[in-house]
Design an enzyme around this catalytic site. Structure first.
Site, PDB file in Angstrom:
ATOM      1  N   SER A 144       0.916  -1.169  -0.122  1.00  0.00           N
ATOM      2  CA  SER A 144       0.077  -0.024   0.094  1.00  0.00           C
ATOM      3  C   SER A 144       0.792   1.090  -0.238  1.00  0.00           C
ATOM      4  O   SER A 144       2.212   1.377   0.214  1.00  0.00           O
ATOM      5  CB  SER A 144      -0.856   0.053   1.278  1.00  0.00           C
ATOM      6  OG  SER A 144      -1.158   1.482   1.617  1.00  0.00           O
ATOM      7  N   TYR A 157      -2.984  -0.742   9.936  1.00  0.00           N
ATOM      8  CA  TYR A 157      -2.840  -1.108   8.559  1.00  0.00           C
ATOM      9  C   TYR A 157      -1.537  -0.743   8.163  1.00  0.00           C
ATOM     10  O   TYR A 157      -0.964  -1.599   7.441  1.00  0.00           O
ATOM     11  CB  TYR A 157      -4.018  -0.239   7.990  1.00  0.00           C
ATOM     12  CG  TYR A 157      -4.205  -0.516   6.559  1.00  0.00           C
ATOM     13  CD1 TYR A 157      -4.971  -1.497   5.719  1.00  0.00           C
ATOM     14  CD2 TYR A 157      -3.461   0.469   5.191  1.00  0.00           C
ATOM     15  CE1 TYR A 157      -4.985  -1.679   4.512  1.00  0.00           C
ATOM     16  CE2 TYR A 157      -3.401   0.252   4.150  1.00  0.00           C
ATOM     17  CZ  TYR A 157      -4.351  -0.917   3.676  1.00  0.00           C
ATOM     18  OH  TYR A 157      -4.357  -1.093   2.309  1.00  0.00           O
TER      19      TYR A 157
END
Ligand code: NDP
Length: 254
Positions: A144, A157
């Site tokens: 990401s 995350y």
């Protein structure tokens, strides 16, 4: 073009029933690979399989919880039983819970870490003996922008996605001699169910992403077909341990 030919190969795509995973599965299918769509939601799974079959390949849905070791092992057994092996693994399944770091419960921390990071360890470990025996293999992990940057609402995350990059490097180093290449893809902001929720929760997010992304738009699942084929094919045989942004320039904008 034999360089990008995946005819006869078997690809397991976790979270392949939607979003980025389905975009990658479509690319792999178009290059000739047979696809295992591995996720929890059977309705979305069956719809994805039908779509992939229309592209002219074989595909099955396999119900799996990627955070559960027994479930992952059963997924690999089902794949071997149906298609005879695993040549390509895409560790794409992921989730997010958006809060300030101090607000997470331990259970929420584990949910995000287990789904995004432990899953990649479990799935890669489960296919490793098959790839070693075959003398080759391709593993693609999905990171990401949070593998690079931080955000106040993405503690677990970002930890999981930073970890994905380091796990990629470790597995790449360990398994290169077995001709197993392990690489990571770092998506920018992509329009999927995951980020539709983020847009509802974070005011102004849509406009900020468009303004910051040099390409001036959100990505779509289809933007991941090409990188999936490249990293799964002989074209990338001497590339391992890398983390490649697919982000319309988001990560190079100063
Ligand atoms: P989606 O929500 O569309 O996809 C997430 C997928 O993961 C779903 O297919 C879901 O299927 C599957 N999944 C979640 N938990 C589990 C589980 N425990 N077991 C099996 N499958 C699971 O979002 P995206 O396509 O956006 O996300 C795909 C990946 O891309 C994720 O790793 C995400 O972190 C990453 N990413 C996304 C970005 C974006 O902007 N969209 C940016 C950067 C990275 P089901 O619910 O059926 O199990």
């Amino acid at each position: 073009m034999t360089l990008f030919d995946l005819k006869g190969k078997v690809a397991v795509v976790t979270g392949g029933n939607g979003g980025i995973g389905l975009g990658m599965a479509r690319g792999l299918a178009q290059a000739g690979a047979r696809i295992v769509v591995a996720a929890r939601n059977p309705d979305k799974g069956r719809a994805a399989v039908t779509e992939l079959e229309h592209l002219g390949t074989d595909a099955i849905f396999c119900a799996v919880d990627v955070a559960n070791e027994a479930s992952v092992e059963a997924m690999v057994q089902q794949t071997v039983g149906t298609f005879g092996g695993v040549d390509i693994l895409v560790n794409n399944a992921g989730t997010n819970i958006r809060k300030q770091p101090q607000e997470y419960t331990l259970a929420e921390w584990h949910q995000v870490l287990d789904t995004n990071l432990t899953s990649a360890f479990l799935c890669s470990k489960a296919v490793h003996p098959l790839m070693t025996k075959a003398g080759r293999g391709k593993i693609i992990n999905i990171g990401s922008m949070m593998s690079i940057f931080g955000a106040s609402f993405a503690g677990p995350y970002a930890a999981s996605k930073g970890g994905i990059v380091q796990l990629t490097k470790a597995m790449a180093s360990a398994w290169a001699r077995d001709h197993i290449q392990v690489n990571a893809v770092l998506p920018g902001w992509i329009d999927t169910e995951l980020t539709q929720a983020a847009r509802r929760q974070i005011p102004g997010l849509h406009e900020r992403v468009v303004a910051r992304t040099p390409d001036g738009r959100w990505g779509i699942g289809g933007d991941f077909a090409g990188i999936a084929v490249f990293l799964a094919s002989p074209a990338s045989d001497f590339i391992t341990g890398t983390a490649i942004p697919v982000d319309g320039g988001y990560s190079v904008q100063g």
